[in-house]
Design an enzyme around this catalytic site. Structure first.
Site, short mmCIF file in Angstrom:
data_model
loop_
_atom_site.label_atom_id
_atom_site.label_comp_id
_atom_site.label_asym_id
_atom_site.label_seq_id
_atom_site.Cartn_x
_atom_site.Cartn_y
_atom_site.Cartn_z
N CYS A 180 2.41 3.53 6.75
CA CYS A 180 3.07 3.99 5.52
C CYS A 180 2.36 3.41 4.29
O CYS A 180 2.17 2.19 4.19
CB CYS A 180 4.53 3.57 5.52
SG CYS A 180 5.43 4.12 4.05
N ARG A 212 5.38 17.23 9.59
CA ARG A 212 5.83 18.21 8.60
C ARG A 212 6.12 19.58 9.21
O ARG A 212 6.98 20.31 8.72
CB ARG A 212 4.79 18.34 7.48
CG ARG A 212 4.65 17.08 6.63
CD ARG A 212 3.84 17.35 5.38
NE ARG A 212 4.48 18.33 4.53
CZ ARG A 212 5.45 18.05 3.66
NH1 ARG A 212 5.91 16.82 3.56
NH2 ARG A 212 5.97 18.99 2.90
#
Length: 329
Positions: free
Chosen positions: A95, A235
């Site tokens: 991240c 996604r």
């Protein structure tokens, strides 16, 4: 319980892969591995464990993703995950947000592989379930293949066998977390090169895979390089959850549990009803299903109606049933 191979996984996504969305995804695939949102070790240590660790038994196989760098704190959280019945603990080393950088969490840890190795080693001493690592292919100017291999090798020496690699680097300065998801070029071949370098490790690829069928090509030789062991989707499933419904047949060679989207929504209704009786807002559970009819006639009306109605006081199953009228054939 015999767990399926990690041939296909759904990526940990903040504000997306909560327990309600994971339950829905499990109705679409019985075999795909599911990952929680990242849980920061400090939040779990000082917060409400049930809030962070609760899940439904239907969600297995399920992994808890942790964020942190302190070996003892991460090990404590890993032990709790095992006690709660999780099948795996994954350490976030990918991240790129400023918030996690300031706390020595996420992609910034790729610059200090020994710190990651120390944490992973301590986590493994406390549990019998697998401890895995999810990373990028590099950060900032530390993005050579040699540096990536050194990172993997340092951690593998602890006994860690599974690495999930997002096939693009992260810019810790200059790009927002959103930009880091798509602006750095995708480099799938680098992940396959890692598999060639470390044939005995389990290597999973993540990043910019736009269909289940496209993911399958990574389970075969790619550009003259060895196949990786698994594919992680992000996604694609956030933007089109129904895309998952062919996963079990394509990736595991078994029958798919879902053939009709409307029947799946009916199967989801008892879960929604039970959760609402426990105080979970209807809108919180439905927000991830706005894109459910992606590309189908009536999808726009489905999204528009739900967005307008699902957060209202007293919203419930009648809203879902009415929304289905816009897309029912």
């Amino acid at each position: 319980m015999t767990l399926p191979a990690r041939r296909l996984s759904i990526a940990p996504m903040m504000a997306v892969t909560d327990r309600h969305f994971r339950y829905f995804l499990r109705l679409l695939s019985k075999k795909t591995w599911l990952y929680t949102e990242m849980v920061v070790d400090q939040a779990l240590i000082h917060g409400d464990k049930k809030r962070f660790l609760q899940y439904d038994d239907i969600e297995h196989p399920i992994a808890l993703q942790l964020g942190g760098s302190n070996p003892d704190q991460l090990a404590r959280c890993t032990k709790w995950a095992e006690e709660w019945g999780y099948d795996e603990v994954n350490l976030n080393v990918g991240c790129p947000s400023d918030r996690v950088q300031s706390g020595q969490i996420g992609a910034c840890l790729m610059a200090v592989p020994q710190v990651v190795a120390d944490a992973v080693a301590e986590m493994q001493t406390r549990v019998k379930i697998p401890v895995t690592v999810k990373s990028r292919i590099g950060i900032d100017d530390k993005d050579s293949f040699e540096e990536l291999c050194s990172f993997v090798e340092t951690i593998a020496q602890t006994g860690c066998k599974t690495f999930i690699i997002h096939a693009r680097k992260a810019w810790l300065k200059g790009l927002s977390p959103k930009e880091n998801r798509h602006k750095p070029p995708i480099c799938w071949s680098v992940v396959h090169q890692v598999k060639k370098e470390f044939p005995d490790l389990e290597i999973l690829i993540n990043g910019d895979i736009k269909s289940l069928e496209q993911g399958l090509m990574h389970l075969d030789h790619y550009d003259g390089l060895p196949a990786v062991d698994g594919v992680m989707l992000g996604r694609l499933i956030m933007d089109d959850p129904w895309a998952l419904h062919k996963a079990d047949s394509l990736y595991y060679g078994v029958d798919d549990p879902a053939t009709n989207l409307y029947q799946i929504l009916e199967q989801y209704e008892p879960y929604l009803e039970q959760a609402m009786s426990e105080g979970v807002p209807f809108g919180l559970m439905m927000q991830h299903l706005l894109a459910l009819f992606h590309g189908q006639r009536g999808a726009k009306q489905w999204r528009r109606y739900l967005t307008a109605e699902m957060y209202k006081e007293g919203a419930g199953l009648e809203i879902l049933r009415q929304a289905k009228c816009f897309v029912d054939s």
